[in-house]
Design a protein around this motif. Structure first.
Motif, PDB file in Angstrom:
ATOM      1  N   ALA A   1       0.928  -1.297  -0.012  1.00  0.00           N
ATOM      2  CA  ALA A   1       0.020  -0.040   0.210  1.00  0.00           C
ATOM      3  C   ALA A   1       0.793   1.354  -0.111  1.00  0.00           C
ATOM      4  CB  ALA A   1      -0.936   0.082   1.367  1.00  0.00           C
ATOM      5  N   PRO A   2       0.294   2.448  -0.449  1.00  0.00           N
ATOM      6  CA  PRO A   2       1.052   3.431  -0.052  1.00  0.00           C
ATOM      7  C   PRO A   2       1.124   3.921   1.186  1.00  0.00           C
ATOM      8  CG  PRO A   2      -1.337   3.802  -0.784  1.00  0.00           C
ATOM      9  CD  PRO A   2      -0.930   2.489  -1.216  1.00  0.00           C
TER      10      PRO A   2
ATOM     11  N   VAL B   1       3.318   7.216   3.629  1.00  0.00           N
ATOM     12  CA  VAL B   1       4.157   8.150   3.546  1.00  0.00           C
ATOM     13  C   VAL B   1       5.301   7.702   4.280  1.00  0.00           C
ATOM     14  CG1 VAL B   1       4.614  10.407   4.548  1.00  0.00           C
ATOM     15  CG2 VAL B   1       2.570   9.863   3.221  1.00  0.00           C
ATOM     16  N   ARG B   2       6.642   8.169   3.896  1.00  0.00           N
ATOM     17  CA  ARG B   2       7.593   7.975   4.326  1.00  0.00           C
ATOM     18  C   ARG B   2       8.267   6.650   4.341  1.00  0.00           C
ATOM     19  NH1 ARG B   2       9.948  11.197   9.376  1.00  0.00           N
ATOM     20  NH2 ARG B   2       7.951  10.859  10.696  1.00  0.00           N
ATOM     21  N   VAL B   3       7.346   5.271   4.442  1.00  0.00           N
ATOM     22  CA  VAL B   3       7.722   4.053   4.443  1.00  0.00           C
ATOM     23  C   VAL B   3       7.815   3.837   3.044  1.00  0.00           C
ATOM     24  CG1 VAL B   3       6.964   1.638   4.904  1.00  0.00           C
ATOM     25  CG2 VAL B   3       6.488   3.882   6.609  1.00  0.00           C
ATOM     26  N   GLY B   4       6.993   3.996   2.026  1.00  0.00           N
ATOM     27  CA  GLY B   4       7.119   3.474   0.786  1.00  0.00           C
ATOM     28  C   GLY B   4       7.990   4.273  -0.292  1.00  0.00           C
ATOM     29  N   THR B   5       9.126   4.490   0.268  1.00  0.00           N
ATOM     30  CA  THR B   5      10.226   4.970  -0.555  1.00  0.00           C
ATOM     31  C   THR B   5      11.028   3.859  -1.363  1.00  0.00           C
ATOM     32  OG1 THR B   5      11.524   5.117   1.300  1.00  0.00           O
ATOM     33  CG2 THR B   5      10.395   7.154   0.526  1.00  0.00           C
ATOM     34  N   LEU B   6      11.781   4.280  -2.263  1.00  0.00           N
ATOM     35  CA  LEU B   6      12.582   3.344  -3.124  1.00  0.00           C
ATOM     36  C   LEU B   6      13.053   2.093  -2.337  1.00  0.00           C
ATOM     37  CD1 LEU B   6      13.248   2.213  -6.032  1.00  0.00           C
ATOM     38  CD2 LEU B   6      15.271   3.609  -5.856  1.00  0.00           C
ATOM     39  N   PRO B   7      13.883   2.220  -1.260  1.00  0.00           N
ATOM     40  CA  PRO B   7      14.700   0.683  -0.741  1.00  0.00           C
ATOM     41  C   PRO B   7      13.408  -0.057   0.002  1.00  0.00           C
ATOM     42  CG  PRO B   7      15.351   2.701   0.178  1.00  0.00           C
ATOM     43  CD  PRO B   7      14.344   3.251  -0.723  1.00  0.00           C
ATOM     44  N   MET B   8      12.424   0.469   0.374  1.00  0.00           N
ATOM     45  CA  MET B   8      11.171  -0.586   0.854  1.00  0.00           C
ATOM     46  C   MET B   8      10.470  -0.997  -0.203  1.00  0.00           C
ATOM     47  SD  MET B   8      10.344  -2.015   3.741  1.00  0.00           S
ATOM     48  CE  MET B   8      10.359  -0.981   5.132  1.00  0.00           C
ATOM     49  N   ARG B   9      10.432  -0.258  -1.153  1.00  0.00           N
ATOM     50  CA  ARG B   9       9.514  -0.805  -2.541  1.00  0.00           C
ATOM     51  C   ARG B   9      10.305  -1.933  -3.178  1.00  0.00           C
ATOM     52  NH1 ARG B   9       8.851   4.853  -3.798  1.00  0.00           N
ATOM     53  NH2 ARG B   9      10.004   4.396  -5.916  1.00  0.00           N
ATOM     54  N   LEU B  10      11.622  -1.707  -3.215  1.00  0.00           N
ATOM     55  CA  LEU B  10      12.429  -2.821  -3.864  1.00  0.00           C
ATOM     56  C   LEU B  10      12.357  -4.144  -2.964  1.00  0.00           C
ATOM     57  CD1 LEU B  10      15.620  -0.743  -5.419  1.00  0.00           C
ATOM     58  CD2 LEU B  10      13.434  -1.669  -6.527  1.00  0.00           C
ATOM     59  N   LEU B  11      12.365  -3.870  -1.593  1.00  0.00           N
ATOM     60  CA  LEU B  11      12.721  -5.127  -0.747  1.00  0.00           C
ATOM     61  C   LEU B  11      11.173  -5.883  -0.744  1.00  0.00           C
ATOM     62  CD1 LEU B  11      13.957  -6.766   1.185  1.00  0.00           C
ATOM     63  CD2 LEU B  11      13.404  -5.070   3.023  1.00  0.00           C
ATOM     64  N   ALA B  12      10.004  -4.885  -0.917  1.00  0.00           N
ATOM     65  CA  ALA B  12       9.068  -5.683  -0.995  1.00  0.00           C
ATOM     66  C   ALA B  12       8.739  -6.430  -2.247  1.00  0.00           C
ATOM     67  CB  ALA B  12       7.824  -4.687  -1.109  1.00  0.00           C
TER      68      ALA B  12
ATOM     69  N   LEU C   1       2.779  -5.661  -6.817  1.00  0.00           N
ATOM     70  CA  LEU C   1       2.791  -4.157  -6.961  1.00  0.00           C
ATOM     71  C   LEU C   1       3.363  -3.494  -5.759  1.00  0.00           C
ATOM     72  CD1 LEU C   1      -0.636  -3.797  -9.337  1.00  0.00           C
ATOM     73  CD2 LEU C   1       1.904  -3.593  -9.957  1.00  0.00           C
ATOM     74  N   VAL C   2       3.929  -2.446  -6.041  1.00  0.00           N
ATOM     75  CA  VAL C   2       4.245  -1.326  -4.910  1.00  0.00           C
ATOM     76  C   VAL C   2       3.791   0.089  -5.144  1.00  0.00           C
ATOM     77  CG1 VAL C   2       6.317  -2.919  -3.801  1.00  0.00           C
ATOM     78  CG2 VAL C   2       6.624  -1.107  -5.736  1.00  0.00           C
ATOM     79  N   TYR C   3       3.229   0.723  -4.020  1.00  0.00           N
ATOM     80  CA  TYR C   3       2.661   1.760  -4.536  1.00  0.00           C
ATOM     81  C   TYR C   3       3.668   3.046  -3.689  1.00  0.00           C
ATOM     82  CZ  TYR C   3      -2.109   0.749  -5.544  1.00  0.00           C
ATOM     83  OH  TYR C   3      -3.247   0.256  -6.351  1.00  0.00           O
ATOM     84  N   THR C   4       4.051   3.974  -4.327  1.00  0.00           N
ATOM     85  CA  THR C   4       4.625   5.159  -3.751  1.00  0.00           C
ATOM     86  C   THR C   4       3.757   5.519  -2.602  1.00  0.00           C
ATOM     87  OG1 THR C   4       3.845   7.107  -4.729  1.00  0.00           O
ATOM     88  CG2 THR C   4       5.958   5.742  -6.017  1.00  0.00           C
ATOM     89  N   GLU C   5       4.761   6.342  -1.754  1.00  0.00           N
ATOM     90  CA  GLU C   5       4.101   7.162  -0.510  1.00  0.00           C
ATOM     91  C   GLU C   5       3.324   8.378  -1.336  1.00  0.00           C
ATOM     92  OE1 GLU C   5       6.741   9.753   1.587  1.00  0.00           O
ATOM     93  OE2 GLU C   5       8.156   9.894  -0.033  1.00  0.00           O
ATOM     94  N   GLU C   6       2.152   8.770  -0.643  1.00  0.00           N
ATOM     95  CA  GLU C   6       1.350   9.713  -1.425  1.00  0.00           C
ATOM     96  C   GLU C   6       2.473  11.092  -1.807  1.00  0.00           C
ATOM     97  OE1 GLU C   6      -2.598  12.309  -0.430  1.00  0.00           O
ATOM     98  OE2 GLU C   6      -1.197  12.369   0.835  1.00  0.00           O
ATOM     99  N   LEU C   7       2.409  11.626  -3.000  1.00  0.00           N
ATOM    100  CA  LEU C   7       3.001  12.858  -3.228  1.00  0.00           C
ATOM    101  C   LEU C   7       2.043  13.821  -3.780  1.00  0.00           C
ATOM    102  CD1 LEU C   7       5.966  10.845  -5.265  1.00  0.00           C
ATOM    103  CD2 LEU C   7       6.061  11.909  -3.182  1.00  0.00           C
TER     104      LEU C   7
END
Ligand code: FNR
Length: 327
Positions: free
Chosen positions: A2-3, A5-16, A23-29
């Protein structure tokens, strides 16, 4: 994933993704923030960076080829023009665009964003249908359920007419908080009435192991399950073999990506804190809380040498590129 904030940045998305997320959501921008950014090809990290030069070259969004076909960028918006311009800026670098229509935080609601869009259906539909027409990648939105099943079905049917490719539904109302029980039965009723894929969210408290994801999917009849907190606590929840990893192993894997992609110490610390939880009370946890820079964080988890080596490599590559530019 899920999106967040602060958690869904590139390192966590790649690890997920490494762990098995589809699928990985970015944090809300927020659209304003994205629109201030310049797209830069970062040749040191092999990433695409969206950088706000007016704010000390702050990296607002960093992505890379590895996640390109799997990453959905979530936009916070209240304006169709800004939403389209922000989406166009990132269109060639992501797999899809999601509009946040579920955030109940004051900042979002006051600005007409998030859950405020649920109360302004014409605006919500205008944003989605314009995006669907303007973009060559899929458009989705993330909402919360309404007060009744009927209202929720009606709302989703209206949004479906905009041509969105899927809809993520957080199975709580705008007034319910994460500790309240979700309502998967409402999602089930919605799924029976609409044609687009429904992604059910809100079950993290019930999802303790990988097989629980399938049980939850069965329970709510959704096409997919979107996970926030269970992934934030231990992203190995996505592992398809069901073998959850100890949190210290997860932290090391996360930290490797954070170092490789030159994340800020502040962001790295925030994510690790949310994995460590009560372990922060331990001796190791206290050393971690005292750490200020990446090398110090890495030292706590036995990765100081790796961090030093990588940072040196990155500095040397940067110097080499600058030299080439000057020649
Ligand atoms: C969130 N959530 C959230 N939702 C969203 O649409 N955009 C966002 O940027 C965020 N940010 C965010 C940060 C953090 C740290 C958390 C824990 C949550 C809400 C999230 O996506 C999800 O809807 C809820 O957490 C419920 O799902 P879970 O946690 O039960 O899987």
């Amino acid at each position: 994933m899920a999106p967040m904030v602060r958690v869904g940045t590139l390192p966590m998305r790649l690890l997920a993704l490494e762990m098995g997320a589809d699928l990985v959501y970015t944090e809300e921008l927020i659209d304003f923030k994205l629109l201030k950014c310049k797209r830069i090809e970062n040749k040191v990290l092999n990433t695409i960076d969206f950088v706000d030069e007016s704010e000390g070259n702050n990296v607002v969004f960093r992505t890379c080829e590895k996640e390109k076909s799997k990453v959905i960028l979530q936009i916070g918006t209240a304006d169709v023009g800004r939403a389209v311009r922000a989406a166009k800026l990132v269109e060639n670098d992501v797999a899809g665009i999601d509009i946040n229509m579920g955030c109940p935080k004051e900042f979002s609601v006051k600005g007409g964003m998030g859950v405020a869009l649920a109360a302004n259906l014409p605006k919500a539909k205008q944003i989605l249908s314009t995006l669907v027409k303007a973009l060559k990648i899929p458009v989705t939105c993330k909402i919360r359920i309404k007060k009744t099943v009927e209202e929720t079905i009606e709302h989703v049917k209206e949004l479906e007419t905009t041509g969105i490719s899927a809809i993520a539904i957080h199975a709580r109302t705008r007034d319910e908080r994460p500790h309240h029980k979700p309502h998967p039965e409402v999602i089930k009723a919605v799924c029976q009435e609409v044609k687009i894929p429904v992604i059910c969210n809100g079950g993290s408290k019930e999802i303790e192991k990988h097989s629980d994801i399938y049980k939850y999917k069965e329970l709510c009849g959704a096409s997919s399950i979107m996970i926030a907190r269970a992934a934030q606590w231990n992203v190995s929840i996505f592992k398809k073999d069901g073998k959850m990893e100890p949190v210290l192993d997860v932290i090391q894997k996360y930290l490797k990506y954070a170092i490789d992609y030159d994340s800020t110490a502040m962001n790295t610390k925030y994510c690790i804190q949310n994995i460590l939880l009560s372990l922060q009370e331990s001796e190791m946890g206290r050393r971690f809380l005292d750490a200020q820079i990446m090398e110090q964080i890495a030292e706590v988890f036995g990765m100081k040498e790796y961090c030093k080596k990588k940072q040196l490599e990155q500095q040397m590559k940067q110097a080499e590129l600058e030299q080439q530019e000057n020649e």
